[in-house]
Design a protein around this motif. Structure first.
Motif, PDB file in Angstrom:
ATOM      1  N   ARG A  40     -18.029 -18.901 -18.045  1.00  0.00           N
ATOM      2  CA  ARG A  40     -18.361 -17.790 -18.975  1.00  0.00           C
ATOM      3  C   ARG A  40     -17.879 -17.892 -20.588  1.00  0.00           C
ATOM      4  NH1 ARG A  40     -18.193 -12.782 -16.255  1.00  0.00           N
ATOM      5  NH2 ARG A  40     -18.515 -12.062 -18.490  1.00  0.00           N
ATOM      6  N   GLN A  41     -17.110 -19.250 -20.721  1.00  0.00           N
ATOM      7  CA  GLN A  41     -16.883 -19.565 -22.011  1.00  0.00           C
ATOM      8  C   GLN A  41     -17.953 -20.548 -22.680  1.00  0.00           C
ATOM      9  OE1 GLN A  41     -12.554 -20.640 -22.428  1.00  0.00           O
ATOM     10  NE2 GLN A  41     -12.708 -20.342 -20.211  1.00  0.00           N
ATOM     11  N   LEU A  54      -6.970 -26.975 -15.789  1.00  0.00           N
ATOM     12  CA  LEU A  54      -5.799 -26.447 -16.507  1.00  0.00           C
ATOM     13  C   LEU A  54      -5.582 -25.088 -15.808  1.00  0.00           C
ATOM     14  CD1 LEU A  54      -7.063 -26.656 -20.228  1.00  0.00           C
ATOM     15  CD2 LEU A  54      -5.223 -27.676 -19.123  1.00  0.00           C
ATOM     16  N   VAL A  55      -6.603 -24.450 -15.193  1.00  0.00           N
ATOM     17  CA  VAL A  55      -6.308 -23.245 -14.235  1.00  0.00           C
ATOM     18  C   VAL A  55      -5.458 -23.617 -13.256  1.00  0.00           C
ATOM     19  CG1 VAL A  55      -7.738 -21.528 -12.835  1.00  0.00           C
ATOM     20  CG2 VAL A  55      -8.445 -22.114 -15.323  1.00  0.00           C
ATOM     21  N   ALA A  70      -3.414 -14.093 -15.455  1.00  0.00           N
ATOM     22  CA  ALA A  70      -2.995 -14.052 -16.888  1.00  0.00           C
ATOM     23  C   ALA A  70      -3.719 -15.288 -17.820  1.00  0.00           C
ATOM     24  CB  ALA A  70      -1.564 -14.009 -17.074  1.00  0.00           C
ATOM     25  N   LYS A  71      -4.048 -16.396 -17.471  1.00  0.00           N
ATOM     26  CA  LYS A  71      -4.347 -17.551 -18.386  1.00  0.00           C
ATOM     27  C   LYS A  71      -5.840 -17.256 -18.335  1.00  0.00           C
ATOM     28  CE  LYS A  71      -5.647 -22.072 -18.512  1.00  0.00           C
ATOM     29  NZ  LYS A  71      -6.013 -22.040 -20.016  1.00  0.00           N
ATOM     30  N   VAL A  72      -6.491 -16.792 -17.157  1.00  0.00           N
ATOM     31  CA  VAL A  72      -8.229 -16.739 -17.342  1.00  0.00           C
ATOM     32  C   VAL A  72      -8.074 -15.354 -18.152  1.00  0.00           C
ATOM     33  CG1 VAL A  72     -10.212 -16.087 -15.965  1.00  0.00           C
ATOM     34  CG2 VAL A  72      -8.566 -17.984 -15.031  1.00  0.00           C
ATOM     35  N   ARG A  73      -7.636 -14.501 -17.881  1.00  0.00           N
ATOM     36  CA  ARG A  73      -7.860 -12.850 -18.702  1.00  0.00           C
ATOM     37  C   ARG A  73      -7.725 -13.172 -20.227  1.00  0.00           C
ATOM     38  NH1 ARG A  73      -4.835  -8.129 -17.837  1.00  0.00           N
ATOM     39  NH2 ARG A  73      -6.345  -7.362 -19.049  1.00  0.00           N
ATOM     40  N   ALA A  74      -6.875 -14.125 -20.519  1.00  0.00           N
ATOM     41  CA  ALA A  74      -6.576 -14.568 -21.935  1.00  0.00           C
ATOM     42  C   ALA A  74      -7.732 -15.332 -22.688  1.00  0.00           C
ATOM     43  CB  ALA A  74      -5.108 -15.139 -22.238  1.00  0.00           C
ATOM     44  N   GLU A  84     -13.189  -7.614 -13.278  1.00  0.00           N
ATOM     45  CA  GLU A  84     -13.997  -8.564 -13.033  1.00  0.00           C
ATOM     46  C   GLU A  84     -13.443  -9.892 -12.575  1.00  0.00           C
ATOM     47  OE1 GLU A  84     -18.227 -10.430 -15.325  1.00  0.00           O
ATOM     48  OE2 GLU A  84     -16.996  -9.402 -16.361  1.00  0.00           O
ATOM     49  N   VAL A  85     -12.408 -10.311 -13.453  1.00  0.00           N
ATOM     50  CA  VAL A  85     -11.554 -11.608 -13.294  1.00  0.00           C
ATOM     51  C   VAL A  85     -11.177 -11.408 -11.722  1.00  0.00           C
ATOM     52  CG1 VAL A  85      -9.311 -12.558 -13.989  1.00  0.00           C
ATOM     53  CG2 VAL A  85     -11.271 -11.951 -15.613  1.00  0.00           C
TER      54      VAL A  85
END
Length: 103
Positions: A40-41, A54-55, A70-74, A84-85
């Motif tokens: 997605r990035q 990292l995740v 929280a990490k992925v949402r940020a 979606e997340v």
């Protein structure tokens, strides 16, 4: 008495196996989730794999899944909704279970 000791060892081995499988399932889920977030990035290849690590590492911040979410949402701010997340995390968990069952 020996039978009781054998039974205790069997229960301990079963518990250890269940804990190991739960850890492997969570790590695989987080890797799959991280790969999704990386795509997605716009990340691919080694960059996507590095992001997935990292995740996985983010999961050691606090008990539960909120640290990973929280990490992925940020990292995906403006690119994916919270729904979606969370949906993708559930999908990654199902896929991880399927993969581990097949191996």
């Amino acid at each position: 008495m020996n039978s009781l000791s054998d039974r205790a060892k069997a229960h301990e081995a079963a518990f250890q196996h269940e804990e190991d499988m739960a850890f492997r399932l969570t790590a695989r889920r987080n890797r799959l989730f991280g790969l999704w977030a990386a795509s997605r990035q716009g990340l691919a290849g080694e960059a996507a794999e590095a992001y997935a690590l990292l995740v996985i590492a983010a999961d050691f911040q606090a008990p539960g899944d909120e640290d990973v979410i929280a990490k992925v949402r940020a990292d995906l701010a403006g690119k994916a909704s919270e729904t979606e997340v969370r949906t993708e995390l559930d999908r990654a968990a199902a896929e991880a279970r399927r993969q581990l069952a097949a191996s």
